[in-house]
Design a protein around this motif. Structure first.
Motif, PDB file in Angstrom:
ATOM      1  N   ILE A  23       0.835  -1.208   0.000  1.00  0.00           N
ATOM      2  CA  ILE A  23       0.000   0.000   0.000  1.00  0.00           C
ATOM      3  C   ILE A  23       0.867   1.255   0.000  1.00  0.00           C
ATOM      4  CG2 ILE A  23      -1.528   1.392   1.453  1.00  0.00           C
ATOM      5  CD1 ILE A  23      -3.107  -1.067   2.045  1.00  0.00           C
ATOM      6  N   LYS A  24       1.867   1.331   0.863  1.00  0.00           N
ATOM      7  CA  LYS A  24       2.700   2.540   0.976  1.00  0.00           C
ATOM      8  C   LYS A  24       3.461   2.820  -0.337  1.00  0.00           C
ATOM      9  CE  LYS A  24       5.828   4.841   4.127  1.00  0.00           C
ATOM     10  NZ  LYS A  24       6.588   4.759   5.362  1.00  0.00           N
ATOM     11  N   PRO A  25       4.191   1.833  -0.932  1.00  0.00           N
ATOM     12  CA  PRO A  25       4.863   2.129  -2.211  1.00  0.00           C
ATOM     13  C   PRO A  25       3.892   2.474  -3.329  1.00  0.00           C
ATOM     14  CG  PRO A  25       5.762   0.107  -1.251  1.00  0.00           C
ATOM     15  CD  PRO A  25       4.581   0.516  -0.424  1.00  0.00           C
ATOM     16  N   LEU A  29       3.812   5.826  -5.573  1.00  0.00           N
ATOM     17  CA  LEU A  29       3.798   5.732  -7.034  1.00  0.00           C
ATOM     18  C   LEU A  29       2.635   6.521  -7.613  1.00  0.00           C
ATOM     19  CD1 LEU A  29       5.017   4.518  -9.590  1.00  0.00           C
ATOM     20  CD2 LEU A  29       3.509   2.549  -9.271  1.00  0.00           C
ATOM     21  N   SER A  30       1.482   6.493  -6.950  1.00  0.00           N
ATOM     22  CA  SER A  30       0.346   7.266  -7.443  1.00  0.00           C
ATOM     23  C   SER A  30       0.625   8.766  -7.329  1.00  0.00           C
ATOM     24  CB  SER A  30      -0.932   6.884  -6.701  1.00  0.00           C
ATOM     25  OG  SER A  30      -0.918   7.393  -5.394  1.00  0.00           O
ATOM     26  N   GLY A  31       1.337   9.196  -6.275  1.00  0.00           N
ATOM     27  CA  GLY A  31       1.732  10.607  -6.144  1.00  0.00           C
ATOM     28  C   GLY A  31       2.680  11.028  -7.260  1.00  0.00           C
ATOM     29  N   VAL A  32       3.645  10.160  -7.572  1.00  0.00           N
ATOM     30  CA  VAL A  32       4.592  10.453  -8.659  1.00  0.00           C
ATOM     31  C   VAL A  32       3.845  10.548  -9.992  1.00  0.00           C
ATOM     32  CG1 VAL A  32       6.515   9.507  -9.990  1.00  0.00           C
ATOM     33  CG2 VAL A  32       6.607   9.494  -7.509  1.00  0.00           C
ATOM     34  N   LEU A  33       2.946   9.622 -10.230  1.00  0.00           N
ATOM     35  CA  LEU A  33       2.185   9.653 -11.481  1.00  0.00           C
ATOM     36  C   LEU A  33       1.266  10.869 -11.558  1.00  0.00           C
ATOM     37  CD1 LEU A  33       1.322   5.871 -11.947  1.00  0.00           C
ATOM     38  CD2 LEU A  33       3.031   7.227 -13.154  1.00  0.00           C
ATOM     39  N   GLY A  34       0.733  11.297 -10.397  1.00  0.00           N
ATOM     40  CA  GLY A  34      -0.087  12.513 -10.372  1.00  0.00           C
ATOM     41  C   GLY A  34       0.721  13.744 -10.734  1.00  0.00           C
ATOM     42  N   SER A  35       1.925  13.873 -10.168  1.00  0.00           N
ATOM     43  CA  SER A  35       2.771  15.033 -10.511  1.00  0.00           C
ATOM     44  C   SER A  35       3.245  14.955 -11.955  1.00  0.00           C
ATOM     45  CB  SER A  35       3.951  15.129  -9.546  1.00  0.00           C
ATOM     46  OG  SER A  35       4.814  14.029  -9.706  1.00  0.00           O
ATOM     47  N   LEU A  36       3.470  13.744 -12.451  1.00  0.00           N
ATOM     48  CA  LEU A  36       3.822  13.576 -13.855  1.00  0.00           C
ATOM     49  C   LEU A  36       2.673  14.023 -14.742  1.00  0.00           C
ATOM     50  CD1 LEU A  36       5.888  12.513 -15.923  1.00  0.00           C
ATOM     51  CD2 LEU A  36       4.789  10.277 -15.724  1.00  0.00           C
ATOM     52  N   GLN A  37       1.453  13.731 -14.336  1.00  0.00           N
ATOM     53  CA  GLN A  37       0.279  14.158 -15.091  1.00  0.00           C
ATOM     54  C   GLN A  37       0.190  15.678 -15.140  1.00  0.00           C
ATOM     55  OE1 GLN A  37      -1.903  12.285 -16.829  1.00  0.00           O
ATOM     56  NE2 GLN A  37      -2.897  14.169 -17.504  1.00  0.00           N
ATOM     57  N   LYS A  38       0.458  16.339 -13.995  1.00  0.00           N
ATOM     58  CA  LYS A  38       0.441  17.807 -13.960  1.00  0.00           C
ATOM     59  C   LYS A  38       1.495  18.378 -14.908  1.00  0.00           C
ATOM     60  CE  LYS A  38      -1.105  18.234  -9.172  1.00  0.00           C
ATOM     61  NZ  LYS A  38      -0.694  18.632  -7.819  1.00  0.00           N
ATOM     62  N   THR A  39       2.685  17.779 -14.904  1.00  0.00           N
ATOM     63  CA  THR A  39       3.774  18.254 -15.765  1.00  0.00           C
ATOM     64  C   THR A  39       3.421  18.065 -17.236  1.00  0.00           C
ATOM     65  OG1 THR A  39       5.371  17.672 -14.063  1.00  0.00           O
ATOM     66  CG2 THR A  39       6.235  18.017 -16.268  1.00  0.00           C
ATOM     67  N   THR A  40       2.914  16.895 -17.577  1.00  0.00           N
ATOM     68  CA  THR A  40       2.589  16.646 -18.986  1.00  0.00           C
ATOM     69  C   THR A  40       1.369  17.437 -19.440  1.00  0.00           C
ATOM     70  OG1 THR A  40       1.347  14.665 -18.344  1.00  0.00           O
ATOM     71  CG2 THR A  40       3.628  14.356 -19.066  1.00  0.00           C
ATOM     72  N   ASP A  41       0.486  17.853 -18.513  1.00  0.00           N
ATOM     73  CA  ASP A  41      -0.634  18.718 -18.898  1.00  0.00           C
ATOM     74  C   ASP A  41      -0.138  20.090 -19.335  1.00  0.00           C
ATOM     75  OD1 ASP A  41      -2.489  16.761 -18.414  1.00  0.00           O
ATOM     76  OD2 ASP A  41      -3.036  17.487 -16.395  1.00  0.00           O
ATOM     77  N   LYS A  42       0.947  20.557 -18.732  1.00  0.00           N
ATOM     78  CA  LYS A  42       1.516  21.865 -19.080  1.00  0.00           C
ATOM     79  C   LYS A  42       2.375  21.797 -20.340  1.00  0.00           C
ATOM     80  CE  LYS A  42       1.820  23.345 -14.248  1.00  0.00           C
ATOM     81  NZ  LYS A  42       2.757  23.693 -13.178  1.00  0.00           N
ATOM     82  N   LEU A  43       2.783  20.624 -20.744  1.00  0.00           N
ATOM     83  CA  LEU A  43       3.727  20.468 -21.852  1.00  0.00           C
ATOM     84  C   LEU A  43       3.230  21.057 -23.175  1.00  0.00           C
ATOM     85  CD1 LEU A  43       6.506  19.311 -22.483  1.00  0.00           C
ATOM     86  CD2 LEU A  43       5.408  17.154 -23.056  1.00  0.00           C
ATOM     87  N   PRO A  44       2.001  20.833 -23.618  1.00  0.00           N
ATOM     88  CA  PRO A  44       1.578  21.442 -24.891  1.00  0.00           C
ATOM     89  C   PRO A  44       1.645  22.963 -24.879  1.00  0.00           C
ATOM     90  CG  PRO A  44       0.045  19.713 -24.270  1.00  0.00           C
ATOM     91  CD  PRO A  44       0.972  19.915 -23.113  1.00  0.00           C
ATOM     92  N   GLN A  45       1.275  23.587 -23.753  1.00  0.00           N
ATOM     93  CA  GLN A  45       1.353  25.049 -23.665  1.00  0.00           C
ATOM     94  C   GLN A  45       2.803  25.521 -23.736  1.00  0.00           C
ATOM     95  OE1 GLN A  45      -1.103  27.224 -23.730  1.00  0.00           O
ATOM     96  NE2 GLN A  45       0.336  28.908 -23.661  1.00  0.00           N
ATOM     97  N   ASN A  46       3.694  24.804 -23.037  1.00  0.00           N
ATOM     98  CA  ASN A  46       5.114  25.174 -23.077  1.00  0.00           C
ATOM     99  C   ASN A  46       5.678  25.031 -24.481  1.00  0.00           C
ATOM    100  OD1 ASN A  46       5.096  25.710 -20.359  1.00  0.00           O
ATOM    101  ND2 ASN A  46       5.945  23.732 -19.756  1.00  0.00           N
ATOM    102  N   VAL A  47       5.316  23.977 -25.168  1.00  0.00           N
ATOM    103  CA  VAL A  47       5.805  23.773 -26.543  1.00  0.00           C
ATOM    104  C   VAL A  47       5.269  24.871 -27.457  1.00  0.00           C
ATOM    105  CG1 VAL A  47       5.667  22.232 -28.541  1.00  0.00           C
ATOM    106  CG2 VAL A  47       6.169  21.295 -26.297  1.00  0.00           C
TER     107      VAL A  47
END
Length: 139
Positions: A23-25, A29-47
């Motif tokens: 459960i803990k790992p 992992l879900s937190g890392v994937l959530g922050s990755l989702q936030k980063t990739t959501d901003k990617l089209p605007q940055n490009v």
């Protein structure tokens, strides 16, 4: 059948223990994937921002080159005139050198006198004057 039920129960308890253990790992992992989702959501605007800035830079560079080409086209006749004046000066000076050399060759006997008394500069000036006088006389 009892053994089968006990085996399934043991396997179920083992999976339950595995799930509790992971459960803990999995939460991390879900937190890392959530922050990755936030980063990739901003990617089209940055490009889009980067590509628009690159387009602006290229447009500015093209405008600068066009202005430079226009200015060089405007200066081109002046540069041709300067080149023509340089060629005319070179031709005049080469003809004067030829005349001076011809005069020196025709008066070869006086060359020792001029060198002995350091009169080469005066001799060259007189030759030049004589050459100009002859040219004016012909015209």
């Amino acid at each position: 059948m009892d053994w089968l039920g006990i085996g399934v129960l043991v396997i179920g308890v083992a999976f339950l223990a595995l799930v509790v253990l992971l459960i803990k790992p999995l939460m991390k992992l879900s937190g890392v994937l959530g922050s990755l989702q936030k980063t990739t959501d901003k990617l089209p605007q940055n490009v889009d921002d980067i590509s628009s800035q690159a387009t602006e830079v290229l447009t500015t560079g093209n405008d600068t080159l066009n202005q430079l080409n226009t200015q060089i086209r405007e200066l081109s006749p002046i540069l041709h005139i300067i080149g023509d004046a340089g060629n005319a000066t070179r031709k005049l000076s080469s003809s004067m050198v030829d005349a001076t050399e011809e005069m020196k060759a025709s008066t070869a006997g006086g060359s020792e006198i001029t060198k002995g008394r350091n009169l080469e500069g005066l001799y060259g000036a007189l030759t030049l004057g004589y050459y100009i006088f002859q040219k004016q006389r012909k015209n």
